[in-house]
Design a protein around this motif. Structure first.
Motif, PDB file in Angstrom:
ATOM      1  N   LEU A 144       0.802  -1.225   0.000  1.00  0.00           N
ATOM      2  CA  LEU A 144       0.000   0.000   0.000  1.00  0.00           C
ATOM      3  C   LEU A 144       0.836   1.276   0.000  1.00  0.00           C
ATOM      4  O   LEU A 144       1.619   1.513   0.912  1.00  0.00           O
ATOM      5  CB  LEU A 144      -0.924  -0.001   1.227  1.00  0.00           C
ATOM      6  N   PRO A 145       0.652   2.166  -0.991  1.00  0.00           N
ATOM      7  CA  PRO A 145       1.193   3.523  -0.919  1.00  0.00           C
ATOM      8  C   PRO A 145       0.209   4.404  -0.142  1.00  0.00           C
ATOM      9  O   PRO A 145      -0.991   4.384  -0.411  1.00  0.00           O
ATOM     10  CB  PRO A 145       1.287   3.972  -2.380  1.00  0.00           C
ATOM     11  N   ILE A 157       6.642   8.732  -3.820  1.00  0.00           N
ATOM     12  CA  ILE A 157       5.664   7.786  -3.286  1.00  0.00           C
ATOM     13  C   ILE A 157       6.127   7.339  -1.913  1.00  0.00           C
ATOM     14  O   ILE A 157       7.302   6.994  -1.729  1.00  0.00           O
ATOM     15  CB  ILE A 157       5.530   6.548  -4.201  1.00  0.00           C
ATOM     16  N   GLY A 158       5.218   7.325  -0.943  1.00  0.00           N
ATOM     17  CA  GLY A 158       5.544   6.828   0.392  1.00  0.00           C
ATOM     18  C   GLY A 158       4.488   5.842   0.856  1.00  0.00           C
ATOM     19  O   GLY A 158       3.324   5.931   0.445  1.00  0.00           O
ATOM     20  N   GLY A 159       4.877   4.880   1.696  1.00  0.00           N
ATOM     21  CA  GLY A 159       3.894   3.918   2.175  1.00  0.00           C
ATOM     22  C   GLY A 159       4.517   2.751   2.908  1.00  0.00           C
ATOM     23  O   GLY A 159       5.503   2.908   3.641  1.00  0.00           O
ATOM     24  N   ASP A 160       3.951   1.558   2.674  1.00  0.00           N
ATOM     25  CA  ASP A 160       4.359   0.353   3.384  1.00  0.00           C
ATOM     26  C   ASP A 160       5.142  -0.622   2.500  1.00  0.00           C
ATOM     27  O   ASP A 160       5.415  -1.745   2.900  1.00  0.00           O
ATOM     28  CB  ASP A 160       3.124  -0.371   3.934  1.00  0.00           C
ATOM     29  N   PHE A 161       5.490  -0.227   1.302  1.00  0.00           N
ATOM     30  CA  PHE A 161       6.040  -1.131   0.295  1.00  0.00           C
ATOM     31  C   PHE A 161       7.545  -1.382   0.491  1.00  0.00           C
ATOM     32  O   PHE A 161       8.250  -0.621   1.161  1.00  0.00           O
ATOM     33  CB  PHE A 161       5.788  -0.565  -1.102  1.00  0.00           C
ATOM     34  N   ASN A 162       8.006  -2.453  -0.158  1.00  0.00           N
ATOM     35  CA  ASN A 162       9.428  -2.813  -0.173  1.00  0.00           C
ATOM     36  C   ASN A 162      10.021  -2.818  -1.583  1.00  0.00           C
ATOM     37  O   ASN A 162      11.239  -2.823  -1.738  1.00  0.00           O
ATOM     38  CB  ASN A 162       9.653  -4.186   0.459  1.00  0.00           C
ATOM     39  N   GLN A 167      12.021  -3.350  -8.081  1.00  0.00           N
ATOM     40  CA  GLN A 167      13.313  -3.011  -7.491  1.00  0.00           C
ATOM     41  C   GLN A 167      13.145  -2.645  -6.012  1.00  0.00           C
ATOM     42  O   GLN A 167      12.122  -2.086  -5.618  1.00  0.00           O
ATOM     43  CB  GLN A 167      13.941  -1.834  -8.229  1.00  0.00           C
ATOM     44  N   PRO A 168      14.155  -2.956  -5.164  1.00  0.00           N
ATOM     45  CA  PRO A 168      14.044  -2.646  -3.735  1.00  0.00           C
ATOM     46  C   PRO A 168      13.885  -1.155  -3.487  1.00  0.00           C
ATOM     47  O   PRO A 168      14.669  -0.354  -3.994  1.00  0.00           O
ATOM     48  CB  PRO A 168      15.371  -3.162  -3.167  1.00  0.00           C
ATOM     49  N   ARG A 169      12.870  -0.810  -2.718  1.00  0.00           N
ATOM     50  CA  ARG A 169      12.664   0.564  -2.279  1.00  0.00           C
ATOM     51  C   ARG A 169      12.017   0.509  -0.884  1.00  0.00           C
ATOM     52  O   ARG A 169      10.936  -0.058  -0.729  1.00  0.00           O
ATOM     53  CB  ARG A 169      11.762   1.351  -3.241  1.00  0.00           C
ATOM     54  N   GLY A 170      12.686   1.110   0.087  1.00  0.00           N
ATOM     55  CA  GLY A 170      12.259   1.013   1.475  1.00  0.00           C
ATOM     56  C   GLY A 170      11.302   2.094   1.898  1.00  0.00           C
ATOM     57  O   GLY A 170      11.694   3.098   2.493  1.00  0.00           O
ATOM     58  N   LYS A 171      10.029   1.935   1.566  1.00  0.00           N
ATOM     59  CA  LYS A 171       8.918   2.797   2.011  1.00  0.00           C
ATOM     60  C   LYS A 171       8.835   4.144   1.292  1.00  0.00           C
ATOM     61  O   LYS A 171       7.824   4.841   1.406  1.00  0.00           O
ATOM     62  CB  LYS A 171       8.962   3.051   3.530  1.00  0.00           C
ATOM     63  N   VAL A 172       9.876   4.528   0.539  1.00  0.00           N
ATOM     64  CA  VAL A 172       9.854   5.774  -0.226  1.00  0.00           C
ATOM     65  C   VAL A 172      10.522   5.518  -1.576  1.00  0.00           C
ATOM     66  O   VAL A 172      11.531   4.816  -1.653  1.00  0.00           O
ATOM     67  CB  VAL A 172      10.586   6.917   0.503  1.00  0.00           C
ATOM     68  N   ALA A 173       9.939   6.097  -2.636  1.00  0.00           N
ATOM     69  CA  ALA A 173      10.523   5.971  -3.967  1.00  0.00           C
ATOM     70  C   ALA A 173      10.215   7.226  -4.766  1.00  0.00           C
ATOM     71  O   ALA A 173       9.334   8.022  -4.402  1.00  0.00           O
ATOM     72  CB  ALA A 173       9.979   4.736  -4.689  1.00  0.00           C
ATOM     73  N   PRO A 188      16.420   5.988  -0.523  1.00  0.00           N
ATOM     74  CA  PRO A 188      16.563   5.863   0.932  1.00  0.00           C
ATOM     75  C   PRO A 188      15.793   4.635   1.431  1.00  0.00           C
ATOM     76  O   PRO A 188      14.782   4.256   0.838  1.00  0.00           O
ATOM     77  CB  PRO A 188      15.959   7.163   1.456  1.00  0.00           C
ATOM     78  N   MET A 189      16.274   4.026   2.519  1.00  0.00           N
ATOM     79  CA  MET A 189      15.649   2.816   3.049  1.00  0.00           C
ATOM     80  C   MET A 189      15.130   3.092   4.453  1.00  0.00           C
ATOM     81  O   MET A 189      15.892   3.118   5.424  1.00  0.00           O
ATOM     82  CB  MET A 189      16.654   1.658   3.053  1.00  0.00           C
ATOM     83  N   PHE A 190      13.821   3.309   4.560  1.00  0.00           N
ATOM     84  CA  PHE A 190      13.185   3.522   5.859  1.00  0.00           C
ATOM     85  C   PHE A 190      12.833   2.171   6.483  1.00  0.00           C
ATOM     86  O   PHE A 190      12.421   1.240   5.783  1.00  0.00           O
ATOM     87  CB  PHE A 190      11.917   4.362   5.695  1.00  0.00           C
ATOM     88  N   ASP A 191      12.972   2.085   7.818  1.00  0.00           N
ATOM     89  CA  ASP A 191      12.728   0.798   8.474  1.00  0.00           C
ATOM     90  C   ASP A 191      11.247   0.527   8.725  1.00  0.00           C
ATOM     91  O   ASP A 191      10.858  -0.627   8.911  1.00  0.00           O
ATOM     92  CB  ASP A 191      13.508   0.702   9.791  1.00  0.00           C
TER      93      ASP A 191
END
Length: 381
Positions: A144-145, A157-162, A167-173, A188-191
């Motif tokens: 979910l974004p 885009i921000g949300g709950d995605f990986n 391609q790997p993206r930690g909650k922001v792309a 950036p990779m948000f936890d």
């Protein structure tokens, strides 16, 4: 002892006098006391955006009510600032949680897999004019974004995605508005999850429930370089709860936060706290214009102090009753504006445009139940 009691009494009197003075601000002159008549929705409204003389409305609904008649609108609609339901009616097979508008397009994010019958995994783009889905804009998000922010030729885009586009993206792309392709240097990779994005002051502000970006400890609110995604360590707010929404205005960053109770936080450019206003429930939306901060959320009261008990109870007393919405000056003086929305979860989102403040949420009435406005309320200002 008598002298000590007298001193305490004098201090309490001064505090009370200061609170009364702060509370004495009148209703913002141009902000309507209650919402105007207009289209309503048979379900919660989670997102709003304004463009081309209309509000775009996203949420968890299948029907709208306009002029006393039911009309099909599947999770996405448009309403004029006067409250008229527009013909704009794309179809999505799941709820919408975020919107962003550009010069020609409406960007839509949510828990859907189809847009106008075509595959669209959580993100789609529609023509503002016709409502047709742009099938050339193909972005795939694996979860979910919850937030969208358009800045030039980039859509953040921000949300709950990986992953985004596999391609790997930690909650922001960030993706290109031209091709939908990932902006390669921004990763950036948000936890933990991201709830809100705001591009301002040459930075991208990010709010949510996170505690780190990569190896950098950052709690709830961060400022990123919009090109590289690097964290600006000079912006270091000491936030107290999950950040649901951000608005930038006149050099400050305003944040709507939750936790044990809720807060509107006003930060300076370095993340220092200029002031805070505390409520007995989460503050989930904030919008600032013309020197007035409007906040919405789950709350029913403004607290007199910062000592909160179970479920956000105001242990230092209640400063003012406020049903799901309140207004405060940018100097932190509370206005008497109190439209009095109902519901448990209350207001989810705020947007401004066309001389109107729009509130979306799970409410169904205002003014203590006397005015029916389900999902959407429009306040001329």
């Amino acid at each position: 002892m008598r002298r000590l009691l007298a001193v305490i009494g004098a201090v309490v009197a001064l505090v009370f006098a200061a609170q009364v003075a702060a509370f004495a601000e009148p209703v913002p002159e141009s902000l309507a006391a209650q919402p105007i008549a207009g289209a309503t929705f048979k379900g919660p409204v989670h997102a709003l955006a304004y463009a081309r003389g209309k509000f775009f409305v996203g949420g968890e609904f299948a029907e709208a009510v306009a002029d006393g008649k039911l009309q099909q609108r599947t999770h996405l609609a448009a309403v004029s600032p006067e409250g008229d339901l527009e013909v704009f009616s794309p179809e999505l097979n799941g709820p919408v949680y975020a919107l962003a508008t550009g010069s020609h397009y409406l960007y839509v994010a949510g828990r859907f897999t189809e847009a106008n019958g075509h595959p669209a995994r959580h993100l789609a783009r529609f023509s503002l004019r016709t409502g047709a889905v742009d099938r050339d804009f193909d972005v795939s998000v694996n979860a979910l974004p919850r937030a969208l922010e358009l800045d030039g030729t980039r859509l953040y885009i921000g949300g709950d995605f990986n992953t985004v586009n596999g391609q790997p993206r930690g909650k922001v792309a960030a993706v290109s508005t031209g091709t939908g392709g990932l902006v390669g240097d921004f990763a950036p990779m948000f936890d933990r999850g991201v709830r809100t994005l705001e591009a301002a002051n040459g930075k991208l502000y990010v709010g949510g429930g996170f505690t780190a970006v990569g190896d950098t400890q950052v709690r709830k609110l961060a400022a990123l370089n919009p090109d590289s995604g690097a964290v600006y360590s000079s912006f270091d707010p000491q936030d107290k709860g999950l950040v649901y929404d951000i608005d930038a205005y006149d050099g400050r960053i305003y944040a709507a936060t939750g936790g044990q109770g809720g807060r509107v936080m006003a930060y300076d450019s370095g993340g220092g706290t200029d002031w805070e206003r505390i409520t007995d429930g989460d503050v989930t939306a904030v919008s600032v214009s013309r020197g007035v901060v409007v906040a919405g959320g789950h709350f029913d009261r403004l607290c007199a102090g910062d000592d909160l008990g179970a479920n956000g109870r105001c242990l230092d007393g209640v400063f003012a009753e406020r049903g799901k919405l309140f207004a405060v000056s940018t100097g932190n003086s509370v206005h008497s504006w109190n439209p009095g929305a109902n519901s448990v979860t209350g207001t989810h989102f705020l947007a401004r445009g066309g001389g109107v403040l729009a509130a979306g949420g799970s409410f169904s009435t205002f003014a203590g139940g006397e005015i029916n406005r389900r999902g959407l309320a429009l306040f001329p200002y």
